[in-house]
Write a protein that holds these residues in place. Structure first.
Motif, PDB file in Angstrom:
ATOM      1  N   LYS A 100      17.449   4.568 -28.143  1.00 22.51           N
ATOM      2  CA  LYS A 100      16.897   4.853 -29.152  1.00 22.51           C
ATOM      3  C   LYS A 100      16.974   3.581 -29.810  1.00 22.51           C
ATOM      4  O   LYS A 100      16.077   3.069 -31.046  1.00 22.51           O
ATOM      5  CB  LYS A 100      17.853   5.149 -30.409  1.00 22.51           C
ATOM      6  CG  LYS A 100      18.207   7.291 -30.510  1.00 22.51           C
ATOM      7  CD  LYS A 100      18.605   7.432 -31.512  1.00 22.51           C
ATOM      8  CE  LYS A 100      18.796   8.802 -31.234  1.00 22.51           C
ATOM      9  NZ  LYS A 100      20.148   9.569 -32.380  1.00 22.51           N
ATOM     10  N   LYS A 144      12.251   2.987 -44.611  1.00 20.52           N
ATOM     11  CA  LYS A 144      12.073   3.352 -42.889  1.00 20.52           C
ATOM     12  C   LYS A 144      12.833   2.509 -41.899  1.00 20.52           C
ATOM     13  O   LYS A 144      13.525   3.659 -41.288  1.00 20.52           O
ATOM     14  CB  LYS A 144      10.118   3.300 -42.697  1.00 20.52           C
ATOM     15  CG  LYS A 144      10.084   3.435 -41.348  1.00 20.52           C
ATOM     16  CD  LYS A 144       8.110   3.260 -40.874  1.00 20.52           C
ATOM     17  CE  LYS A 144       8.001   3.336 -39.617  1.00 20.52           C
ATOM     18  NZ  LYS A 144       6.429   2.983 -39.345  1.00 20.52           N
ATOM     19  N   GLU A 145      13.441   1.830 -42.144  1.00 20.23           N
ATOM     20  CA  GLU A 145      14.379   1.474 -41.141  1.00 20.23           C
ATOM     21  C   GLU A 145      15.444   1.822 -41.318  1.00 20.23           C
ATOM     22  O   GLU A 145      15.954   2.243 -40.464  1.00 20.23           O
ATOM     23  CB  GLU A 145      14.466  -0.409 -42.117  1.00 20.23           C
ATOM     24  CG  GLU A 145      13.900  -1.717 -41.113  1.00 20.23           C
ATOM     25  CD  GLU A 145      13.889  -2.649 -41.601  1.00 20.23           C
ATOM     26  OE1 GLU A 145      14.229  -2.819 -41.542  1.00 20.23           O
ATOM     27  OE2 GLU A 145      12.516  -3.203 -40.678  1.00 20.23           O
ATOM     28  N   GLU A 187      15.334   5.067 -39.388  1.00 23.40           N
ATOM     29  CA  GLU A 187      15.001   5.620 -38.636  1.00 23.40           C
ATOM     30  C   GLU A 187      16.848   5.068 -37.501  1.00 23.40           C
ATOM     31  O   GLU A 187      17.041   5.397 -36.351  1.00 23.40           O
ATOM     32  CB  GLU A 187      13.784   4.109 -37.656  1.00 23.40           C
ATOM     33  CG  GLU A 187      12.437   4.609 -38.101  1.00 23.40           C
ATOM     34  CD  GLU A 187      11.930   4.084 -37.780  1.00 23.40           C
ATOM     35  OE1 GLU A 187      12.221   2.873 -37.889  1.00 23.40           O
ATOM     36  OE2 GLU A 187       9.733   3.855 -37.826  1.00 23.40           O
TER      37      GLU A 187
END
Length: 412
Positions: free
Chosen positions: A145, A217-218, A221
């Protein structure tokens, strides 16, 4: 280990043994027998225990290995840590039930090259101090990932790694190393709320509003699927209920189309048959992506399940080969899996065809009559007996609809 690993919260087998090892990052197909085979080569091995979901019986991808003494356990850890079982590296460390050590010396490393695995990350960060555990986050199929966790024995080593490794390069990518604390390292938080009921008890979800959308967003994720305070957390962009339902429908349709014709429905399964036995049996027909035996809320066997093959030809072969075969004393019904809508449409068409003797019988691809019995191929534990006349009458009776005679179907 990073992300609140399971060795701190799971319950190991209740046995009076002196030392237990935690083994994690197991491939989903690894069985308890695989653990015994791997660790029984080590001196002092006593037993192995694979942790499973108490309701579904599926593996949790970690377990415990018991040894008769601490030195023997330490030698096994040194020998087998980061070795591969079924193509995936495992992590082996001393089992530690103390939750206060969960975040001690724990750092988060992101922007990793896809080829960087746990062993490489361990070797790189061991230059900053004694590493207790190291993990690169993987998807279900074993793909990196792009981020991972390193837990040092001492906080000073973690501080040194952050100072010296942050901004350095591993292969062709510049990595980011920060202390692993939920949300704090991601960015500035504008507001945070945990939803509670009328009694002030947490409902198990909440919202975090970042000042910068990039940080949101970080967080999504990097933190989605990680463990925090003994639970695996779900992190996603906040949506209205209608938007979320539409997204779930879209994802469901995509999955359904992706595996259409590959998913085989099996019913009349003996209650003693589990996923491993079913997979081993149906693997004679080809490569299997997944196996699932359905259970109720109490974890009780419901007598049916699904096997997903890699190609349509393999699925068709399984239907031809195993439909009606006696397996653990019960004749299997094997057909292509259908949605409720497809099943309802098919049954209505079939009823119409049976009521009209001049109309052709419309069959769903992969459908099999439920009363065709076959002699099973040689396979361990398969009972080679002919079903009784009462059993045959039972299945024939279930095959009739609206009292109309069931036509003989051949060559399906």
């Amino acid at each position: 280990m990073g992300g609140g690993d399971d060795q701190y919260t799971a319950t190991a087998p209740d046995q009076p043994l002196l030392c237990a090892l935690y083994v994690g990052d197991l491939h989903p197909t690894v069985t308890e027998f695989d653990l015994v085979t791997t660790f029984s080569t080590c001196q002092g091995f006593a037993s192995a225990f694979l942790c499973k979901n108490m309701f579904t019986g599926t593996t949790l991808c970690y377990g415990f290995i018991n040894f008769f003494s601490s030195p023997q356990a330490m030698m096994a850890m040194k020998t087998l840590n980061y070795t591969k079982i079924k193509g995936q590296r495992i992590r082996v460390l001393l089992s530690n039930r103390d939750p206060t050590r969960r975040e001690v010396g724990n750092v988060f490393v992101k922007n990793l090259e896809g080829s960087v695995d746990s062993l490489m990350l361990h070797n790189i960060f061991s230059t900053y101090g004694s590493v207790l555990s190291c993990k690169v986050a993987l998807t279900y199929d074993g793909t990196s990932k792009g981020y991972g966790y390193v837990q040092f024995e001492f906080p000073d080593s973690a501080d040194k790694a952050i100072r010296e490794a942050n901004g350095s390069f591993i292969l062709s990518k510049q990595i980011n190393v920060k202390r692993k604390i939920l949300y704090v390292w991601v960015g500035s938080v504008k507001s945070l709320i945990i939803q509670r009921d009328s009694n002030g008890i947490s409902r198990g979800f909440g919202f975090v509003c970042f000042e910068n959308p990039v940080h949101a967003k970080e967080a999504m994720e990097s933190l989605n699927g990680t463990r925090f305070a003994s639970k695996t957390i779900y992190v996603a962009i906040a949506q209205k209920k209608a938007e979320r339902l539409q997204l779930l429908r879209t994802q469901h349709e995509e999955r359904k189309n992706k595996y259409k014709g590959l998913n085989v429905y099996i019913k009349n399964i003996n209650n003693n048959v589990n996923e491993d036995i079913l997979k081993d049996y149906f693997s004679q027909c080809g490569k299997i992506n997944s196996v699932k035996i359905m259970r109720d809320a109490k974890g009780m066997h419901r007598g049916f399940g699904f096997v997903c093959f890699s190609t349509r030809e393999e699925a068709d072969n399984a239907i031809r080969k195993f439909h009606g075969v006696l397996f653990y004393g019960k004749p299997l019904y094997v057909a292509i899996a259908q949605s409720k809508e497809e099943r309802a449409t098919f049954l209505q068409t079939l009823r119409t065809s049976l009521c009209n003797p001049h109309a052709p019988v419309a069959l769903m691809p992969g459908w099999r009559p439920p009363f065709t019995f076959q002699q099973p191929p040689h396979y361990p534990h398969v009972l080679h007996q002919v079903p009784s006349s009462a059993t045959a009458r039972h299945f024939v009776g279930k095959g009739r609809m609206n009292g109309a005679p069931m036509p003989i179907l051949r060559g399906l």
